[in-house]
Design an enzyme around this catalytic site. Sequence first.
Site, PDB file in Angstrom:
ATOM      1  N   ASN A   1      64.733  44.692  56.991  1.00 16.30           N
ATOM      2  CA  ASN A   1      63.859  45.674  56.359  1.00 16.30           C
ATOM      3  C   ASN A   1      64.486  46.060  55.023  1.00 16.30           C
ATOM      4  OD1 ASN A   1      62.339  47.851  55.577  1.00 16.30           O
ATOM      5  ND2 ASN A   1      62.542  48.977  57.508  1.00 16.30           N
TER       6      ASN A   1
ATOM      7  N   ARG B   1      60.228  42.716  57.079  1.00 16.49           N
ATOM      8  CA  ARG B   1      59.183  43.731  57.120  1.00 16.49           C
ATOM      9  C   ARG B   1      58.536  43.816  55.735  1.00 16.49           C
ATOM     10  NH1 ARG B   1      59.665  50.101  56.369  1.00 16.49           N
ATOM     11  NH2 ARG B   1      57.564  50.631  57.015  1.00 16.49           N
TER      12      ARG B   1
ATOM     13  N   HIS C   1      52.558  51.832  59.409  1.00 16.32           N
ATOM     14  CA  HIS C   1      53.309  51.925  60.681  1.00 16.32           C
ATOM     15  C   HIS C   1      52.754  50.988  61.752  1.00 16.32           C
ATOM     16  CE1 HIS C   1      54.140  56.413  59.606  1.00 16.32           C
ATOM     17  NE2 HIS C   1      55.174  55.675  59.227  1.00 16.32           N
TER      18      HIS C   1
ATOM     19  N   GLU D   1      60.587  48.750  65.927  1.00 15.59           N
ATOM     20  CA  GLU D   1      59.922  47.844  64.983  1.00 15.59           C
ATOM     21  C   GLU D   1      60.728  46.556  64.805  1.00 15.59           C
ATOM     22  OE1 GLU D   1      59.708  51.542  62.756  1.00 15.59           O
ATOM     23  OE2 GLU D   1      58.022  50.675  61.665  1.00 15.59           O
TER      24      GLU D   1
END
Length: 393
Positions: free
Chosen positions: A7, A88, A177, A379
């Site tokens: 990320n 991400r 999200h 996540e």
Amino acid sequence: MKILSVNAGSSSLKFQMYEMPEEKVLISGVFERIGIGNSFYTIKINGEKIRKEKDLNNHKEAVEYLVQELLENKIIESLDEIKGIGHRVVQGADKFDKSVIIDDEVIEIITELNPLAPLHNPAAVVGINAFKELIPNAIAVAVFDTSFHQTMEKEAYMYALPYEWYEDYKVRKYGAHGTSHKYVANRAQEILGKENCKLIVCHIGNGASITAVKDGKCIDTSMGFTPNAGLVMGTRCGDTDVSIIPYMMKQAGLTYQQIDDVINKQSGLLGISGVSSDSRDIEAGIKEGNERCILAQNMFVRRIVEYIAKYYVLLNGVDAICFTAGIGENGINVRKEILDRLGVLGIEIDEEKNDVRGVERLITKETSKVPCYIIPTDEEVMIARDTYKLIEG
Ligand code: ADP
């Protein structure tokens, strides 16, 4: 198979390496303050956390240290062991309804979408390129925050603005999200033991959004064209009468940049309380009797309740309500206040069970008409799962 879940932010880079398909975390960490001085990184390995101060001028230097740590800690013996890297990506708009293997065309489209996520998408591309340069043999995968929301119907994602704004400027609801909402919804399906169910997932952190999920698919979500829609957040206002914006620009002589800062960085819990954007500080203020902290918390809770009520009707009932993210997982008082206000739906909180932070648990009584759960989000594992699936074909 070793998979990295990444990320990349504008000045940070978080990572987690998994052994897949076991989903075993081998090492995790975060590089912070990249390119802005006083940079450092922390890694977690075998339950031990190590912090190192290092000059990190750019993301490539961070990835170099990451590779060094992987080798020194014998997580890998050679870079070829890393088969996949999942990245991400915040904004995939209507271009991506699922995760994809990254090629030049994918990077081009992510870059084209920069105006829709000016801080986030460029950072993701910087991260993608840094890994591509240093670990070229790994298959890179993009996992989009928006793709879970691509199942919304047009009447849900359109704004009642001139249709040409949608056609010419891509103005519509995209949500955010999504990876978290999907993880929690999947987990709730497992807990309930059925795929066909109606869920309301509340991802309540500093940024916050609520999603209505039917049979594993997103029907509606509270974030919109940008992540500044829906709920009251740490520093974002969420739903607001949009005409206040031109009014204040005119009355107070605010520029485009100033008004953008106000609605994104100086509103929400911070704006109302004048104290902090952090829910823990708001709760401390409430204990001291601070009226504006009390108001901020009440407005925050009320908006969440309004969305749950709206989605309850939209879904025509609900099988479970789930709470996740910083406040959803840890905010004992916030959860209690939300559930108390939902008594009309036959929801009965079990205060003893609710008195917990960060664990997966049912927090309502057996007699509650709707069971409510805390489901800590993950996540990173979703990114690793999608990457693994795409590599396995
Ligand atoms: P984001 O990822 O959007 O930055 P997080 O999901 O980390 O946000 O959530 C941050 C919020 O979670 C903060 O308002 C913080 O106060 C709250 N939070 C974190 N830990 C706790 C806790 N132990 N009790 C209450 N609130 C908490």
